[in-house]
Design a protein around this motif. Structure first.
Motif, PDB file in Angstrom:
ATOM      1  N   GLY A  94       0.791  -1.218   0.000  1.00 16.40           N
ATOM      2  CA  GLY A  94       0.000   0.000   0.000  1.00 16.40           C
ATOM      3  C   GLY A  94       0.824   1.268   0.000  1.00 16.40           C
ATOM      4  O   GLY A  94       0.276   2.362  -0.030  1.00 16.40           O
ATOM      5  N   VAL A  95       2.155   1.129   0.028  1.00 19.30           N
ATOM      6  CA  VAL A  95       3.035   2.298  -0.009  1.00 19.30           C
ATOM      7  C   VAL A  95       3.598   2.435  -1.425  1.00 19.30           C
ATOM      8  O   VAL A  95       4.026   1.454  -2.029  1.00 19.30           O
ATOM      9  N   ALA A  96       3.557   3.645  -1.943  1.00 20.44           N
ATOM     10  CA  ALA A  96       4.172   3.952  -3.235  1.00 20.44           C
ATOM     11  C   ALA A  96       5.150   5.099  -3.004  1.00 20.44           C
ATOM     12  O   ALA A  96       4.999   5.881  -2.065  1.00 20.44           O
ATOM     13  N   VAL A  97       6.161   5.170  -3.865  1.00 20.95           N
ATOM     14  CA  VAL A  97       7.222   6.165  -3.688  1.00 20.95           C
ATOM     15  C   VAL A  97       7.495   6.869  -5.010  1.00 20.95           C
ATOM     16  O   VAL A  97       7.610   6.221  -6.056  1.00 20.95           O
ATOM     17  N   ALA A  98       7.629   8.188  -4.920  1.00 18.10           N
ATOM     18  CA  ALA A  98       8.109   8.969  -6.055  1.00 18.10           C
ATOM     19  C   ALA A  98       9.467   9.533  -5.672  1.00 18.10           C
ATOM     20  O   ALA A  98       9.652  10.037  -4.562  1.00 18.10           O
ATOM     21  N   LEU A  99      10.420   9.400  -6.561  1.00 20.60           N
ATOM     22  CA  LEU A  99      11.765   9.935  -6.367  1.00 20.60           C
ATOM     23  C   LEU A  99      11.981  10.990  -7.444  1.00 20.60           C
ATOM     24  O   LEU A  99      11.940  10.681  -8.645  1.00 20.60           O
ATOM     25  N   ASN A 100      12.146  12.221  -7.014  1.00 18.27           N
ATOM     26  CA  ASN A 100      12.300  13.339  -7.956  1.00 18.27           C
ATOM     27  C   ASN A 100      11.159  13.359  -8.967  1.00 18.27           C
ATOM     28  O   ASN A 100      11.358  13.494 -10.168  1.00 18.27           O
ATOM     29  N   GLN A 101       9.954  13.186  -8.455  1.00 17.28           N
ATOM     30  CA  GLN A 101       8.699  13.257  -9.207  1.00 17.28           C
ATOM     31  C   GLN A 101       8.493  12.112 -10.188  1.00 17.28           C
ATOM     32  O   GLN A 101       7.658  12.210 -11.084  1.00 17.28           O
ATOM     33  N   GLN A 102       9.229  11.009 -10.014  1.00 20.83           N
ATOM     34  CA  GLN A 102       9.056   9.816 -10.844  1.00 20.83           C
ATOM     35  C   GLN A 102       8.745   8.638  -9.927  1.00 20.83           C
ATOM     36  O   GLN A 102       9.512   8.360  -9.001  1.00 20.83           O
ATOM     37  N   VAL A 103       7.629   7.953 -10.183  1.00 23.13           N
ATOM     38  CA  VAL A 103       7.275   6.798  -9.369  1.00 23.13           C
ATOM     39  C   VAL A 103       8.322   5.707  -9.570  1.00 23.13           C
ATOM     40  O   VAL A 103       8.744   5.443 -10.696  1.00 23.13           O
TER      41      VAL A 103
END
Length: 67
Positions: free
Chosen positions: A32-41
């Motif tokens: 259920g956790v999602a991550v964006a790094l520098n606005q990119q998933v």
């Protein structure tokens, strides 16, 4: 040490920290956790390979089910 921005807050980390290690340390490595790094998933399958760098911007998202 490096400084990253996590949900708009600065956070200091060891220079060789992966995204997976950060999420494990924050107890956010759950379904259920999602991550964006520098606005990119970043796909969950890439978390353990994704090294973090100084000034990276990390945004954590939590999926919420509803109807």
């Amino acid at each position: 040490m490096i400084t990253v921005i996590l949900n708009n807050d600065p956070l200091e980390l060891a220079s060789n920290t992966t995204l997976a290690q950060l999420l494990l340390d924050l107890e956010q490595d759950k379904p259920g956790v999602a991550v964006a790094l520098n606005q990119q998933v970043v796909a969950r399958s890439q978390w353990s390979e994704q090294l973090l760098a100084a000034n990276d911007r990390i945004t954590l998202f939590h999926a919420i089910a509803g109807g």
